[in-house]
Design a protein around this motif. Structure first.
Motif, mmCIF file in Angstrom:
data_model
loop_
_atom_site.group_PDB
_atom_site.id
_atom_site.type_symbol
_atom_site.label_atom_id
_atom_site.label_comp_id
_atom_site.label_asym_id
_atom_site.label_seq_id
_atom_site.Cartn_x
_atom_site.Cartn_y
_atom_site.Cartn_z
ATOM 1 N N PHE A 164 0.781 -1.177 0.204
ATOM 2 C CA PHE A 164 0.031 0.061 -0.110
ATOM 3 C C PHE A 164 0.921 1.106 -0.242
ATOM 4 O O PHE A 164 1.736 1.181 0.673
ATOM 5 N N ALA A 165 0.074 2.195 -0.678
ATOM 6 C CA ALA A 165 1.004 3.316 -0.243
ATOM 7 C C ALA A 165 -0.067 4.654 -0.854
ATOM 8 O O ALA A 165 -1.439 4.231 -0.978
ATOM 9 N N PRO A 166 0.019 5.619 0.063
ATOM 10 C CA PRO A 166 -0.495 7.115 -0.030
ATOM 11 C C PRO A 166 -0.782 7.635 -1.948
ATOM 12 O O PRO A 166 0.319 7.751 -2.606
ATOM 13 N N GLU A 167 -2.106 7.898 -2.246
ATOM 14 C CA GLU A 167 -2.419 8.089 -3.732
ATOM 15 C C GLU A 167 -2.887 8.928 -3.545
ATOM 16 O O GLU A 167 -4.453 8.581 -2.478
ATOM 17 N N ASN A 168 -3.584 9.997 -4.297
ATOM 18 C CA ASN A 168 -4.798 10.749 -4.131
ATOM 19 C C ASN A 168 -5.725 9.947 -5.378
ATOM 20 O O ASN A 168 -4.656 9.802 -6.969
ATOM 21 N N CYS A 169 -6.778 9.071 -4.999
ATOM 22 C CA CYS A 169 -7.202 8.328 -5.882
ATOM 23 C C CYS A 169 -8.575 9.083 -6.637
ATOM 24 O O CYS A 169 -8.956 8.191 -7.796
#
Length: 455
Positions: free
Chosen positions: A446-451
């Motif tokens: 998992f990774a931070p992302e603007n989804c």
């Protein structure tokens, strides 16, 4: 079942419910890309209308969480009073799970082959995308009893040119002989105990088509499809457009999940909270994460929690029950003993700023049905993060995934439960990728992302 017992994250990919919009159509297909539409979007078949308030929408999500818990754990889910808390002593319940509140994603799938009809050669159905299930099924013509279905007929399998029945006991039948339906390969799908919804019928081979306004369509031939011919105890909200379930589970007594039938062992998704944006689900090579902030953890038991950077040392509470990541649950639940500590820490955090928990006597009307609600903080208030600690990886949930904020309140979007499930709201703004080939039990990335992407 052994697979289910070894998972740290029991991967209910999107039982929760997703709206399918696009799929690659090039030769040598490597991945499937699905557009996920928020259940409250005007593009969703569950759109509740423009006059529904934010609090009413939140309460729909709360009810959806309770329904989902009853679905997954029918013998252990407990009612907890008017608001979510960990103090009530009540009886066990096993309520009907499919009284859908409309707080879900759905999948839009083409089924069958009907040339030479002008336009699409298939019929399009909305299916509940459920990874807690082991059967992909649609309600078929000739069903008795049936649940009401509008705008589309029960699937006319007898007229589909790609429908291939499977005889009872045939080597191609994925279910045992005792599940046969007449002389055909059969299935039984029961949800939430003896009094819950029950579907029986036949299993065949059929063509499923995933369509998009942008990229055309891709048809998969000879997939397993079950025909629901006896459908009992379903209480879909009317008028109902849901025709069945689409299985994305880990497998079990039933048809193989869709991702396995299309020969893929990796999937990912990225959720966004806004009703005006769409999110993405990838099945196949497109599910790999390439961001520099990617973290990974084996799919094993164990976790801990931090609030505002303070480690709560809750490992012991998760040792046996583990933790489930489930996009079918809108909000996170935490096993009761751990929740009681988390609850105290949040109360103390807000008390530092003179914000006291709303009690039964001071609680204003019109608040969401959460246990932990406070007066809305002033401008400049520093909202705490919440972190789930896994083996070699930390999932940092930003305040937008922890709190529900209104004009006169702020609520912590957590509940006490018999098990710990990290819900979709707490997963937003991260991309999750599940690789079921790596390690003995699989690996979560998992990774931070603007989804979000504009609808």
């Amino acid at each position: 079942m052994a697979f289910m017992k070894t998972l740290f994250f029991v991967v209910y990919l999107l039982s929760s419910l997703l709206l399918l919009h696009s799929i690659a159509t090039h030769e040598g297909l490597e991945s499937i890309t699905l557009s996920l539409i928020h259940p409250f979007s005007v593009h969703s078949p569950f759109y509740p209308g423009k006059n529904v308030t934010d609090v009413e929408k939140t309460n729909l999500l709360i009810q959806a969480t309770v329904d989902r818990m009853r679905h997954l754990f029918p013998m252990t889910t407990r009612s907890q009073g008017k608001y979510w808390n960990g103090s009530s002593e009540v009886d066990d319940i096993a309520a009907t799970v499919l009284e859908y509140s409309g707080a879900y994603y759905v999948a839009k799938v083409g089924i069958g082959s009907f040339p030479p009809v002008p336009g699409p050669k298939w019929l399009t159905y909305y299916l509940i995308m459920d990874t807690g299930s082991h059967i992909t099924w649609v309600q078929c013509e000739g069903c008795n009893p049936c649940f009401p279905l509008i705008q589309i007929p029960n699937f006319p399998f007898s007229r589909s040119q790609s429908y291939r029945s499977i005889p009872c006991g045939h080597r191609d039948c994925p279910t045992p002989r005792e599940d046969c339906y007449g002389g055909s390969c059969g299935f039984i799908a029961r949800y939430s105990g003896n009094d819950g919804p029950l579907t029986r019928g036949t299993i065949a081979r059929e063509t499923l088509t995933f369509s998009s306004d942008i990229s055309g369509s891709m048809a998969y031939n000879n997939l397993f499809l079950a025909c629901g011919l006896q459908n009992n105890n379903y209480r879909f909200r009317q008028p109902n457009k849901i025709a069945g379930l689409l299985d994305l589970g880990p497998g079990g007594r039933g048809t193989p999940p869709i991702w396995r039938q299309v020969d893929q062992k990796r999937f990912s998704y990225c959720l966004f909270t806004s009703e005006q944006t769409s999110s993405k689900l990838h099945i196949g090579e497109g599910a790999r994460l390439a961001q520099p902030q990617v973290m990974s953890t084996p799919l094993l038991r164990g976790s801990d929690i931090s609030i505002a950077g303070i480690r709560l040392k809750l490992w012991g509470f998760f040792r046996f029950g583990g933790c489930v990541i489930d996009t079918g649950v809108p909000f996170t639940s935490i096993v009761a003993k751990a929740y009681s500590i988390v609850r105290i820490v949040f109360i103390r955090y807000f008390a530092q700023f003179g914000l006291q928990l709303y009690g039964s006597g001071s609680r204003p009307s019109g608040l969401p049905m959460f246990d932990l609600c406070f007066p809305r903080p002033p401008q400049g208030f520093r909202f705490p993060t919440m972190t789930f600690h896994f083996k070699r990886a930390d999932l940092v949930v930003q305040p937008t995934g922890v709190f529900s904020v209104g004009s006169n309140y702020i609520c912590v979007t957590l509940r006490s439960g018999d098990v710990t499930l990290i819900g979709a709201y707490q997963q937003t703004q991260h991309k999750f990728s599940f690789d079921l080939e790596l390690g003995n039990t699989g690996t979560l990335f998992f990774a931070p992302e603007n989804c979000g992407a504009p609808v």
